[in-house]
Design an enzyme around this catalytic site. Structure first.
Site, PDB file in Angstrom:
ATOM      1  CG  ASP A  71      44.188 -13.428  24.821  1.00  0.00           C
ATOM      2  OD1 ASP A  71      43.242 -14.188  24.512  1.00  0.00           O
ATOM      3  OD2 ASP A  71      44.270 -12.258  24.419  1.00  0.00           O
TER       4      ASP A  71
ATOM      5  CG  HIS B 281      47.848 -10.126  22.234  1.00  0.00           C
ATOM      6  ND1 HIS B 281      47.077  -9.290  21.446  1.00  0.00           N
ATOM      7  CD2 HIS B 281      46.987 -10.990  22.811  1.00  0.00           C
ATOM      8  CE1 HIS B 281      45.811  -9.649  21.545  1.00  0.00           C
ATOM      9  NE2 HIS B 281      45.737 -10.681  22.385  1.00  0.00           N
TER      10      HIS B 281
ATOM     11  CG  ASP C 120      39.393 -13.815  25.684  1.00  0.00           C
ATOM     12  OD1 ASP C 120      40.484 -14.417  25.726  1.00  0.00           O
ATOM     13  OD2 ASP C 120      39.062 -13.094  24.739  1.00  0.00           O
TER      14      ASP C 120
ATOM     15  CG  HIS D 286      39.591 -16.568  21.475  1.00  0.00           C
ATOM     16  ND1 HIS D 286      40.863 -16.586  20.975  1.00  0.00           N
ATOM     17  CD2 HIS D 286      39.606 -15.644  22.464  1.00  0.00           C
ATOM     18  CE1 HIS D 286      41.618 -15.712  21.625  1.00  0.00           C
ATOM     19  NE2 HIS D 286      40.881 -15.132  22.541  1.00  0.00           N
TER      20      HIS D 286
ATOM     21  CD  GLU E 215      39.077 -12.787  20.778  1.00  0.00           C
ATOM     22  OE1 GLU E 215      38.700 -11.911  21.582  1.00  0.00           O
ATOM     23  OE2 GLU E 215      40.294 -13.017  20.549  1.00  0.00           O
ATOM     24  CD  GLU E 216      43.825 -13.002  20.320  1.00  0.00           C
ATOM     25  OE1 GLU E 216      43.608 -11.769  20.221  1.00  0.00           O
ATOM     26  OE2 GLU E 216      44.112 -13.550  21.388  1.00  0.00           O
TER      27      GLU E 216
END
Length: 770
Positions: A397, A562, A464, A387, A435-436
């Site tokens: 990420d 994140h 990922d 993603h 996706e998140e």
């Protein structure tokens, strides 16, 4: 060639001259091609030959592998990484749309074919960026004694100066403010909530304070709401993310440990895909079967306000907590020597308020897709995916993976252009959006194209995030375990230190860092949830590989997960410091997996391994689970009889798979003698492709997750990051334990029978006749 967009015309080349001349030339070329095929036995990349020295197909594949591996370039990965992470790019925003088209342009410029986007209209969530969320503590007389900033500070201005990049929020959190006493609930697992009750602390009507780790954040909030919490706070504990201490010298940007005002963002949705269109794709012209209120009533979306806080803000709460000290395994490292207490409330009767400003919006997202069409079996798809949406900049990420995937595409096209290689089967590149928020882009795609995927998709290979630099880590289904191990032996270790110790390949280090002592192989888990492979396996029954690089750690992920500090500086100067050698090795492994599935004459799948693991591991686990039921002897006998039937069918599978191996051996031998005989080969491969589909139950195995349809491997209802073995049986057992009735007991037997039926389907698929 630049990306031309959906519906735009692409320039094409053709033979010059009048139509009849072109037709004549085309027919002549075709006849010459057929004669060449017949003469040299062209099939699955066996296209180079030598009259004096026999060149086998294995020789050709090894040569292709070496060339492709060599062509993957770290500098290109670095450039892609910078391009994709210039700005914060949350799904549904213009910034993320720009990233989608940057990916499409990169793929088109590399030479991928039919590059285009596929849009969906989905429900997303955003904060009020002009009004940060906050935690406020007030004294008994209403005086404000503490208020969190709600924004993380910029540390590297050159990479982190995007507007609102520091905003601290969680997607789908309930909008509003709530004031109440706070209760500490450790990790927020079901066991933690039960233990809290045993300790005499009531969460009902309170604000739940929980630390990240050991489960998906959305499941923590789901449980807190079920137990009556009116609000929730999540924080990253230094025991997980700042293990060397909270001082500046010990954290980012000096190290990879989380700095003291960082927070982990993320989604709180309990389930995957667009919350308003379960089972069906979120196309603009299709009806939404669920309303927002219904999604909240079904607990897909939370009702309560929730926010993430830094460990420095957590200190302001924990140092005021009332109540008894927490159990030793609930204690963390906030404040160093601070003793955590359970609550409820504060020692001096201060009052806690959380303010969450959140809004739900329907937004357009877009997946990007591109092809390298196969030379011999273009309707068989080897699917690669990652993603591209991120909570902020996303250099780890997901864009470490996005950059690597772009380089795999470029390197493959370079290899095609410089050599005579072209994959026998089609390689499909996929970049997923949203996706998140809950695997939305990939889930909607699988829901839309499930019938096509079940016919054409050989495997889906997902990468990922590069989480660390210690070792390769792979999750896959039992039937392709052997293949992922063999591929790891073909890729050189990216670590000079490992090579100096005699561990020269990815496999060598993998075996050292993550060994499975029972099997003598590297540890390979069955994929759970949390990333885009899940809908392919759990909804469509497509075999999957999910892999990354990670460090050895008891924590779920990496410290800066994140946060707004995932920018190229972190990848290049803190994590993968030898010119992105790990990123390059990841690309080489990804390419080797894809090339092997694309070019091997017989698909590299081993059903016997599935049967063996079922007999040695899965069935004993199930037997132990069934043995724990508190039931009468008569009921136990009924369950035992069905379990014996399942065990017998699994034994039949083992014997049938061994017999099928003889068919595969005969097919390989026949191919070496007569390469141009694809009919039997296709028949064998079609049966291998059908195996995983046998385990898909259209009725599903979970009352809460529409995507869970795989009767062997599904996402856990209690933790969306984890897998659940034979989830239908496990859910039936849980239901019976909560409310023991004859009907629920019969459902346990029924679910065992459903698994047996799926195993029987595999047995019948492998048979030569019905």
């Amino acid at each position: 060639m630049p990306y031309v967009g959906v519906g735009a015309q692409k320039a094409s080349t053709s033979l010059t001259g009048p139509p009849m001349v072109k037709a004549y030339i085309s027919i002549t070329v075709s006849l010459l091609f057929v004669l060449l095929v017949a003469a040299v036995g062209l099939h699955h990349s066996e296209r180079r030959f030598n009259h004096f020295k026999r060149v086998t197909i294995e020789d050709v594949h090894l040569e292709d592998s070496k060339t492709l591996t060599k062509n993957i370039n770290s500098e290109n990965i670095k450039e892609y990484l910078r391009t994709f992470t210039k700005d914060p790019h949350i799904a549904g925003t213009d910034a993320n749309k720009k990233v989608a088209y940057a990916i499409a342009n990169a793929w088109s410029n590399a030479g991928l074919e039919d590059v285009h986007t596929i849009p969906y209209e989905v429900l997303l969530s955003y904060p009020d960026f002009e009004n940060p969320n906050s935690v406020v503590i007030r004294s008994r007389d209403g005086r404000e004694v503490f208020k969190s900033k709600g924004v993380s500070p910029v540390i590297l201005p050159d990479e982190q100066s995007g507007k609102h990049a520091g905003h601290q929020w969680l997607a789908y959190a309930g909008n509003g403010s709530v004031s109440s006493d706070v209760v500490y609930v450790n990790r927020g697992t079901e066991t933690d909530f039960k233990n809290l009750k045993l300790m005499g602390v009531d969460i009902n009507g309170k604000i739940a304070l929980m630390r990240y780790g050991h489960g998906f954040r959305g499941d923590k909030i789901h449980k807190a709401q079920l137990h009556g919490a009116v609000g929730a706070i999540l924080f990253s504990d230094p025991s997980d993310v700042a293990q060397d201490g909270e001082k500046q010298a010990n954290v980012y940007p000096k190290t990879v440990w989380m700095p003291n005002e960082a927070v982990q963002r993320g989604s709180l949705m309990h389930g995957d895909g667009d919350p308003l269109s379960p089972y069906y794709p979120a196309k603009k012209e299709l009806y939404k079967s669920r309303t927002i209120d219904e999604a909240k009533e079904d607990r897909v979306l939370p009702k309560i306000p929730v926010l993430p806080i830094s460990y420095t803000t957590a200190y302001q709460i924990l140092k005021r907590m009332n109540g008894r000290p927490v159990p030793s395994d609930w204690q963390g490292l906030v404040g160093g020597n601070l003793t955590y207490k359970l609550g409820p409330g504060f020692v001096n009767n201060d009052r806690l308020t959380i303010n969450v400003h959140s809004e739900l919006q329907t937004k357009r997202i877009r997946n990007v897709i591109g092809y390298i069409h196969g030379a011999e079996e273009p309707d068989k798809y080897i699917m690669l995916g990652n993603h591209f949406d991120a909570w902020v900049y996303g250099s780890i990420d997901p864009n470490s993976g996005t950059a690597v995937l772009a380089e795999v595409a470029r390197a493959m096209m370079q290899t095609i252009n410089e050599t005579s290689w072209r994959p026998a089967r089609t390689i499909v590149f996929n970049a997923w959006d949203a996706e998140e928020f809950g695997l939305i882009g990939s889930t909607e795609f699988v829901e839309e194209y499930v019938d096509i995927l079940q016919k054409r998709a050989v495997v889906y290979i997902n990468m990922d995030t590069i989480q660390g630099n210690a070792s390769l880590n792979v999750e896959t289904v039992p039937s392709i375990e052997y293949m992922v191990i063999e591929a790891s032996k073909q890729v050189e270790s990216p670590s000079k230190r490992e090579k100096a110790r005699g561990r020269n390949t990815l496999y060598d280090t993998w075996m050292k860092v993550f060994p499975d002592k029972k099997t003598g192989k590297p540890k390979i888990r069955v994929p759970g949830g949390g990333t885009d492979h899940a809908p392919f396996l759990n909804f469509a029954g497509v075999p999957v590989i999910n892999f990354n690089f990670k460090n050895y750690s008891t924590f779920d992920t990496y410290p800066l997960y994140h946060t707004m500090y995932e920018t190229p500086f972190t990848n290049i100067h803190l994590m993968d410091t030898d010119n992105l050698a790990v990123h390059r090795a990841i690309g080489q492994y990804w390419a080797e997996l894809a090339r092997t599935f694309a070019d091997e004459v017989i698909l590299p799948m081993n059903v016997t391994n599935l049967a063996q693991i079922m007999m040695s591991s899965y069935l004993p686990q199930l037997q132990a689970q069934l043995g724990g039921l508190n039931i009468s002897r008569t009921d136990a006998e009924a369950i035992r009889n069905q379990f014996v039937n399942l065990k017998k069918t699994t034994t039949d599978l083992f014997h049938m798979s061994k017999k099928f191996e003889e068919t595969i051996h005969f097919t390989r031998h026949s191919f070496s003698q007569n390469p141009y005989d694809p009919k039997h080969i296709n028949g064998v491969n079609d049966r291998l492709m059908s195996i995983e589909k046998c385990f898909i139950n259209p009725r599903g195995v979970s009352k809460h997750n529409p995507s869970a349809r795989h009767v062997l491997f599904s996402v856990s209802d209690s933790d969306s990051y984890s897998n659940s073995l034979m989830a239908g049986i496990g859910n039936a057992i849980n239901d019976y334990n909560e409310s023991p009735t004859n009907k629920l007991l019969r459902e346990i037997i029924n679910q065992i029978s459903i698994v047996q039926y799926s195993v029987l389907c595999v047995v019948n698929t492998l048979r030569d006749v019905i």
